[in-house]
Every structure is written in C-alpha cells, then in structure tokens.
Scaffold this active site. Sequence first.
Site, PDB file in Angstrom:
ATOM      1  CE1 TYR A   1      -7.697   0.732   9.355  1.00 25.08           C
ATOM      2  CE2 TYR A   1      -7.895   2.661   7.952  1.00 25.08           C
ATOM      3  CZ  TYR A   1      -7.493   1.350   8.144  1.00 25.08           C
ATOM      4  OH  TYR A   1      -6.892   0.677   7.123  1.00 25.08           O
TER       5      TYR A   1
ATOM      6  NE  ARG B   1       3.711  -3.535   7.790  1.00 27.85           N
ATOM      7  CZ  ARG B   1       2.424  -3.182   7.637  1.00 27.85           C
ATOM      8  NH1 ARG B   1       1.767  -2.512   8.565  1.00 27.85           N
ATOM      9  NH2 ARG B   1       1.782  -3.494   6.532  1.00 27.85           N
TER      10      ARG B   1
ATOM     11  CE  LYS C   1      -6.329  -2.611   8.351  1.00 25.25           C
ATOM     12  NZ  LYS C   1      -6.125  -1.887   7.091  1.00 25.25           N
TER      13      LYS C   1
ATOM     14  CD  GLU D   1      -4.657  -5.362   7.804  1.00 20.64           C
ATOM     15  OE1 GLU D   1      -5.639  -5.764   7.174  1.00 20.64           O
ATOM     16  OE2 GLU D   1      -3.908  -4.447   7.407  1.00 20.64           O
ATOM     17  CG  ASP D   2      -0.771  -4.225  10.040  1.00 25.36           C
ATOM     18  OD1 ASP D   2      -0.953  -4.130   8.808  1.00 25.36           O
ATOM     19  OD2 ASP D   2      -0.992  -3.274  10.822  1.00 25.36           O
TER      20      ASP D   2
ATOM     21  CG  ASP E   1      -6.006  -4.668   4.212  1.00 26.62           C
ATOM     22  OD1 ASP E   1      -6.543  -4.328   3.147  1.00 26.62           O
ATOM     23  OD2 ASP E   1      -6.000  -3.970   5.243  1.00 26.62           O
ATOM     24  CG  ASP E   2      -0.762  -4.976   5.494  1.00 29.85           C
ATOM     25  OD1 ASP E   2      -1.173  -3.847   5.796  1.00 29.85           O
ATOM     26  OD2 ASP E   2      -0.861  -5.961   6.250  1.00 29.85           O
TER      27      ASP E   2
ATOM     28  CG  ASN F   1      -1.217   4.349   7.376  1.00 30.56           C
ATOM     29  OD1 ASN F   1      -1.469   5.486   7.030  1.00 30.56           O
ATOM     30  ND2 ASN F   1      -1.666   3.293   6.717  1.00 30.56           N
TER      31      ASN F   1
ATOM     32  CG  ASN G   1      -6.017   3.390   4.886  1.00 34.89           C
ATOM     33  OD1 ASN G   1      -6.488   2.260   4.980  1.00 34.89           O
ATOM     34  ND2 ASN G   1      -5.160   3.877   5.757  1.00 34.89           N
TER      35      ASN G   1
HETATM   36  N1  LIG Z   1      -1.992   3.421   3.137  1.00 39.32           N
HETATM   37  C1  LIG Z   1      -2.233   2.136   3.224  1.00 39.32           C
HETATM   38  O1  LIG Z   1      -3.341   1.667   2.912  1.00 39.32           O
HETATM   39  C2  LIG Z   1      -1.173   1.220   3.681  1.00 39.32           C
HETATM   40  C3  LIG Z   1      -0.041   1.696   4.233  1.00 39.32           C
HETATM   41  N2  LIG Z   1       0.946   0.848   4.645  1.00 39.32           N
HETATM   42  C4  LIG Z   1       2.082   1.436   5.302  1.00 39.32           C
HETATM   43  O2  LIG Z   1       3.229   1.229   4.529  1.00 39.32           O
HETATM   44  C5  LIG Z   1       4.348   1.130   5.378  1.00 39.32           C
HETATM   45  C6  LIG Z   1       5.174  -0.061   4.947  1.00 39.32           C
HETATM   46  O3  LIG Z   1       4.418  -1.236   5.087  1.00 39.32           O
HETATM   47  P1  LIG Z   1       4.964  -2.606   4.467  1.00 39.32           P
HETATM   48  O4  LIG Z   1       5.272  -2.465   3.038  1.00 39.32           O
HETATM   49  O5  LIG Z   1       4.028  -3.646   4.861  1.00 39.32           O
HETATM   50  O6  LIG Z   1       6.313  -2.778   5.294  1.00 39.32           O
HETATM   51  P2  LIG Z   1       7.567  -3.635   4.948  1.00 39.32           P
HETATM   52  O7  LIG Z   1       8.331  -3.782   6.193  1.00 39.32           O
HETATM   53  O8  LIG Z   1       7.170  -4.858   4.217  1.00 39.32           O
HETATM   54  O9  LIG Z   1       8.402  -2.725   3.920  1.00 39.32           O
HETATM   55  C7  LIG Z   1       9.045  -1.554   4.266  1.00 39.32           C
HETATM   56  C8  LIG Z   1      10.023  -1.223   3.180  1.00 39.32           C
HETATM   57  O10 LIG Z   1      10.526   0.067   3.420  1.00 39.32           O
HETATM   58  C9  LIG Z   1      11.932   0.030   3.292  1.00 39.32           C
HETATM   59  N3  LIG Z   1      12.539   1.074   4.091  1.00 39.32           N
HETATM   60  C10 LIG Z   1      12.568   1.217   5.424  1.00 39.32           C
HETATM   61  N4  LIG Z   1      13.217   2.331   5.764  1.00 39.32           N
HETATM   62  C11 LIG Z   1      13.606   2.907   4.623  1.00 39.32           C
HETATM   63  C12 LIG Z   1      14.340   4.071   4.303  1.00 39.32           C
HETATM   64  N5  LIG Z   1      14.776   4.891   5.259  1.00 39.32           N
HETATM   65  N6  LIG Z   1      14.570   4.353   2.996  1.00 39.32           N
HETATM   66  C13 LIG Z   1      14.127   3.537   2.047  1.00 39.32           C
HETATM   67  N7  LIG Z   1      13.418   2.423   2.272  1.00 39.32           N
HETATM   68  C14 LIG Z   1      13.181   2.113   3.546  1.00 39.32           C
HETATM   69  C15 LIG Z   1      12.338  -1.360   3.746  1.00 39.32           C
HETATM   70  O11 LIG Z   1      13.619  -1.640   3.249  1.00 39.32           O
HETATM   71  P3  LIG Z   1      14.389  -3.006   3.532  1.00 39.32           P
HETATM   72  O12 LIG Z   1      13.625  -4.037   2.776  1.00 39.32           O
HETATM   73  O13 LIG Z   1      15.725  -2.766   3.000  1.00 39.32           O
HETATM   74  O14 LIG Z   1      14.349  -3.226   4.999  1.00 39.32           O
HETATM   75  C16 LIG Z   1      11.219  -2.165   3.118  1.00 39.32           C
HETATM   76  O15 LIG Z   1      11.525  -2.463   1.793  1.00 39.32           O
HETATM   77  C17 LIG Z   1       3.811   1.063   6.793  1.00 39.32           C
HETATM   78  O16 LIG Z   1       3.964   2.313   7.402  1.00 39.32           O
HETATM   79  C18 LIG Z   1       2.341   0.786   6.626  1.00 39.32           C
HETATM   80  O17 LIG Z   1       1.576   1.396   7.633  1.00 39.32           O
HETATM   81  C19 LIG Z   1       0.841  -0.499   4.484  1.00 39.32           C
HETATM   82  C20 LIG Z   1      -0.281  -1.031   3.952  1.00 39.32           C
HETATM   83  C21 LIG Z   1      -1.396  -0.213   3.552  1.00 39.32           C
HETATM   84  C1  LIG Z   2      -3.498   0.618   6.371  1.00 34.13           C
HETATM   85  C2  LIG Z   2      -2.760  -0.569   6.684  1.00 34.13           C
HETATM   86  O1  LIG Z   2      -3.233  -1.672   6.471  1.00 34.13           O
HETATM   87  C3  LIG Z   2      -1.461  -0.441   7.242  1.00 34.13           C
HETATM   88  O2  LIG Z   2      -0.954   0.662   7.386  1.00 34.13           O
HETATM   89  O3  LIG Z   2      -0.874  -1.471   7.560  1.00 34.13           O
HETATM   90 MG   LIG Z   3      -2.195  -3.205   7.465  1.00 38.00          MG
END
Ligand SMILES: NC(=O)C1=CN([C@@H]2O[C@H](COP(=O)(O)OP(=O)(O)OC[C@H]3O[C@@H](n4cnc5c(N)ncnc54)[C@H](OP(=O)(O)O)[C@@H]3O)[C@@H](O)[C@H]2O)C=CC1
Ligand SMILES: CC(=O)C(=O)O
Ligand SMILES: [Mg+2]
Length: 639
Positions: A187, A240, A258, A330-331, A353-354, A495, A539
């Site tokens: 993972y 993504r 997953k 997912e993603d 999931d996200d 991540n 996570n």
């Molecule tokens: N720990 C966990 O369980 C999980 C972790 N994640 C992680 O979270 C991260 C984001 O995922 P997700 O929300 O789906 O992605 P998205 O693409 O949906 O969202 C990313 C957000 O971050 C913003 N962003 C990007 N760069 C910057 C910056 N330099 N400063 C401020 N804001 C910024 C984007 O802004 P804008 O909208 O303006 O482009 C957007 O709003 C990934 O790395 C993913 O791996 C996700 C799901 C679960």
């Molecule tokens: C953990 C997860 O689902 C992600 O980083 O997208």
């Molecule tokens: Mg994910």
Amino acid sequence: MISLNRSSFLNNPSISGSNIPSSSTQRRPAASLKVVASGSNNRSGDRNGSVLIESKLMESPVVEVEPKCSVGGGVQDVYGEDSATEDQNVTPWSLSVASGYTLLRDPHHNKGLAFNDKERDAHYLRGLLPPVVVSQELQVKKMMHNIRQYQVPLQRYMAMMDLQERNQRLFYKMLIDHVEELLPVVYTPTVGEACQQYGSIFMRPQGLYISLKEKGKILEVLRNWPEKNIQVIVVTDGERILGLGDLGCQGMGIPVGKLSLYTALGGVRPSACLPVTIDVGTNNEELLNDEFYIGLKQKRATGQEYTELIQEFMTAVKRNYGEKILIQFEDFANHNAFDLLARYGTTHLVFNDDIQGTASVVLAGLIAALKSVGGSLSDHTFLFLGAGEAGTGIAELIALEISKKTNASVEETRKKIWLVDSKGLIVNSRKESLQHFKKPWAHEHEPITGLVDAINEIKPTVLIGTSGKGGQFTKEVVESMAAINEQPIILALSNPTSQSECTAEQAYTWSQGRAIFASGSPFGPVEYEGKVFTPGQANNAYIFPGFGLGLIMSGTIRVHDDMLLAASEALAAQVTEENYDKGLIYPPFSNIRKISAHIAANVAAKAYELGLATRLPQPKDLVKHAESCMYSPTYRGYR
Ligand SMILES: NC(=O)C1=CN([C@@H]2O[C@H](COP(=O)(O)OP(=O)(O)OC[C@H]3O[C@@H](n4cnc5c(N)ncnc54)[C@H](OP(=O)(O)O)[C@@H]3O)[C@@H](O)[C@H]2O)C=CC1
Ligand SMILES: CC(=O)C(=O)O
Ligand SMILES: [Mg+2]
C-alpha cells in the site's frame, strides 16, 4: 491423470472434446481426465471453472483426435501446434501429465511445501515438490526472511505481488500476521512507486481493464472475469493516483492494493473482490511517450464519451452482480469524483474512498484527539490546505458531526472550517469562480494567499494537509501553529510519503514536541529531547475494509452519511489509554481485524436502523457476526 490447464479453453466454444488435437487417438480411464477451463466458456458459477467442463468430458468415454499434417520439423506434438499448417491458428493448449502440476500453479489452492504426504498422493503431487513438508507458519517465516533481504521497497512490492499470484493464502497470512511491516509495501507509499513503474514491472495482468475499446461490450468483459460471486469492486480511472497525478492505466496498482486490504484488514474473501481500471486515455505526456506504457495511448476522453463509458460500466455491474454489489470509487480526479458519487449514490451501492473514507478516518482521529486537547469539536477551528476531494469531504463530515452534536445547522457549523486551495483562502469574493464543491466553504473574509498568513488570521487549532503537494507545512507554518496552540493538531494527509505536507520529525521538532501529528503515509517513531513520539497513520485504510464488510454482511443497498459517522465513532472508540500515552490518535494497525469488526458492526447497526439493510433478521451480536464473516487465510486440508 491428464490435465489441460485453464488457458487452454479460453475462447474455444467447442469444449466437449471433439476439438482437442492430439497426435494419436487417446483412450483414457473415465475418471482420470481433468480439464480445467475458465473464461467465457464457463458460466457454471464454479470458481475455478473446472467442474462443468470436467463433468462434460466424463460423459464422453473417449477423446479421439485424428492427427493431421505436421509442420516445422515434423515432430508430432500433443499440443497440436505442429499438426496445424503455418497459416492456421492454433489453440493455446497446455497439457501436463499430472493434475498436481496445475494445482501447484493455481494461486487459490496452491500450498507449496505445505501439502502433506496424503495430499501429495491424492493430488498427484509426488515428485513435483521436494520431500519436506512444512507448516504455513514456517512458510511465512521464510517469506518474511526473503522479503527483508530486499533493500529496495519496489522489490519487496514485486515479491509480494509474485506471492499473491502463486499462493494467495500465504500472501494473506503474511499480510495479516505482519500488517504493520507489510502495509507500506503493498500500500502507500510503495504502491505509488509501483504505479509509476507499472509499465516496466508489469508481469502478469491483475484485475480487469475496461478501456474505450470495450465500449458496448462491458457486460461481456465482466463475464470474462473468472470469479462470479463478486461483492466489492474498487474502480479507478487513474486520473489522480495518490498525490502523483494522472497515471492512466497504470493506476491499476491502486484497486489491486485496496482490495488486498479489503481481504487482509476487513476479511472480505479475495474471490469476492474485483479490481477494475477504466482506461479512457491519459493526459500524462511522459506515459504517452513511453514505449512500455500499458494503456491507451491517447488523450483522456471527456464529456459524453467519458460519461457513456462509465454509465455502461455501472449498468453492467449491477446487471451482472445485482443490487448489493459495492462499488468503491478510488482516485478519480475531483472534476469527476463528486459528480459520480452524486449521480450513482441514489441508484447503486457506491462509496468514494477519497471523499467519504478519508472523512471518516479523520473525524475519528479528531474525536480521539479531543481526549488529549480537551473541549468538543465545536470548540475547535479547522484550517485545510487543499480543497479537493479529501479536504472538502473531511470538512463536510466534521460540519455534519458538529451539527448533530449541537443541533446547529450545517450552514452554521461550516463557519468554523476554512479551506485554502492553490489560489489561497476560499472566501466569498471568489465564490463565482469556485468549483461547486468549494462553494459552501466560501466565508466572508479578505483574500489571503499565504498559508502562514491564513493561520495567523484564522487561528486554527487543527491544520489538515490535503494538497497532494509535499513540504507545504514549512517550519514557519508549524511554528505558527505551535505559537497559537499548546497542542496543535497537525495532519499531513497527502500520499505517498514524498507528497506529505511535512514529516513526523519536522512536526515534532518544529513544535517542540507539542504537536499531535498523524500522516497519510507512515513515518517511524521520532525522538525529540529524550522523548519518543510515535506518529499515527491517518489513512482511509482504517475505514474502508470494515465499512465495506459492514455493508456486505448486512446486505445494505445504499450508503448513508450517518454510516460514515458510525464508522468514525467505532474507530475512535478503539484508541486505548496506552495509545493516548504514546501520543497516538489511532490504534495500531496490528489490531486492525478487531477494529474492522467493530467498524463493520457499527455501520451495519446504522444500516439496520435506517432500514437500508436487507439481510434479515439482524444478528444479535454484530461484532461477533462480523468476526465470523471474515475470511481466514489458514490452509484448508484437501480430501
Ligand atoms: N490519508 C488519506 O487517507 C488520504 C490522502 N489523500 C491524499 O490527499 C491528497 C489530495 O487528494 P484529493 O483531495 O483527492 O486531491 P484533489 O486534487 O481533489 O485536491 C487537491 C487540492 O489541493 C489544492 N492544492 C494543490 N496544490 C496546492 C498548494 N500548493 N497550496 C494549496 N493548495 C493546493 C488544490 O487546489 P486547486 O483546487 O486550486 O487546484 C486542490 O484543492 C493526495 O495526495 C492524496 O493522496 C487522499 C485521500 C485519502
Ligand atoms: C489513501 C488514498 O486513498 C489516497 O491517497 O488517495
Ligand atoms: Mg485514494
């Protein structure tokens, strides 16, 4: 015993024996010819696909095939390839002299050296294995020893995938028994690297690929999958992948990973799990120019073309597996993820999931953190860096939880939650240009672009990183949080590790050991001024396996937000005093099966309460029921 292995019969409609090529007429004892087949020819519902075809052959006493001409050296071969002329297509027969050979290559049933002497006799394995008989425990010990020899994480990942393909039960036994050590291998973070390198490390296909080429045929494609009783699908379109961006078809590593957690952590049996990657192209130029890229070499389809493919997939899935099939998105990129969840949330059992799993895990961590920092959720102020799926998903669930606890409206409870995206703080003056999922978070405030300025202005007690961009929680950011909070809660969720907003060491050092910290990908313990801090892993892997089990075991037909809250409560309740003493806001993964059973029970209880569960009557003790539903990887004895 003669065994024709499963690849032999793919796409061969004539399976009764008349089409079997051979160099000579063969007589066989009626009970000794075993033909194992799979794919579109077998619709019997039998998992390994052998029973139906085997019994058909048993009805026919003799398999007779006339030799034809031979080419390419004149050797008459049992596979029939030499009896075809060069311009004729041949069936890819694989013929072996012992059924045991096939058994050793069937990952579902293979036990390797753990086959005992009786089984070796009964299943024609004599001589195919060295004489020693070992226990599954010893096999685990040996494999762990082997895996630990690899210094490069990707090599460990490949060794684990190889094991999964060879001996499924041993793979799951290892993963369950050594979950804390192996989770980072199968993972995050290693799965991220695996997806990046997927084209080069690709050996055998895993999961089901549905590309634009399969448009109009998705139901047929689903039927090519050898397992029939699927209960959960994890699907991605690869746009993504973690914080690594568009990896196209190579995103397959994510659904595969997953789903291995669905089994290891949640106890859903592996044969009920189907990983799917929908390939609509990629906008990743590097991949498009990579000769080893395994996906469609075209720009991503969008609009109607995209929507129609997804619609066909969703319809086919429900038609093939029924109303209660769980589909985990997912993603996907956020411009599709929210719409898909909204569109299919009322017609299918879908879970993102996200958006939802992440929200539930973070809420659980915050509920647990309150024990240390005091107060209730409504006393806190939240600031997010990143306003996408994870950020707004978490924000919404926090607002809902506070609303339920305080009876204030969600519109009201949102006011203590602030989000920053790549353009700065989300404020009213930006509202017109915001994506729909950000609009509810546009509060009245002057525009602010810098995170440090936002912290100093908003004065959050909780800072959550969901930006997908590494290193955004700089020293100044963490120090600002530490300056206004005795115990700042800092969650760096992005991540894989390279994208984490800060490391555990940075969070503890820059806050002088005062931060309550957790991250999306794991960090080891950190020593700061003589004290050892153990960071937790925030996570969604804590949630989705138990959440899914709860839905499946109760026959739930739709996901409801209250189930996410129920999962959070169950997870938070599993954090012990001992965990708190170490600064943890999540229980260790070593107890994950017990944790998943509690999550499953709470989710199922909520489903029954809401009238969304269909498995009646409701079991009295749902935790025990969840435990009893869980797949065990211990080897079965063979007759
Ligand atoms: N720990 C966990 O369980 C999980 C972790 N994640 C992680 O979270 C991260 C984001 O995922 P997700 O929300 O789906 O992605 P998205 O693409 O949906 O969202 C990313 C957000 O971050 C913003 N962003 C990007 N760069 C910057 C910056 N330099 N400063 C401020 N804001 C910024 C984007 O802004 P804008 O909208 O303006 O482009 C957007 O709003 C990934 O790395 C993913 O791996 C996700 C799901 C679960
Ligand atoms: C953990 C997860 O689902 C992600 O980083 O997208
Ligand atoms: Mg994910």
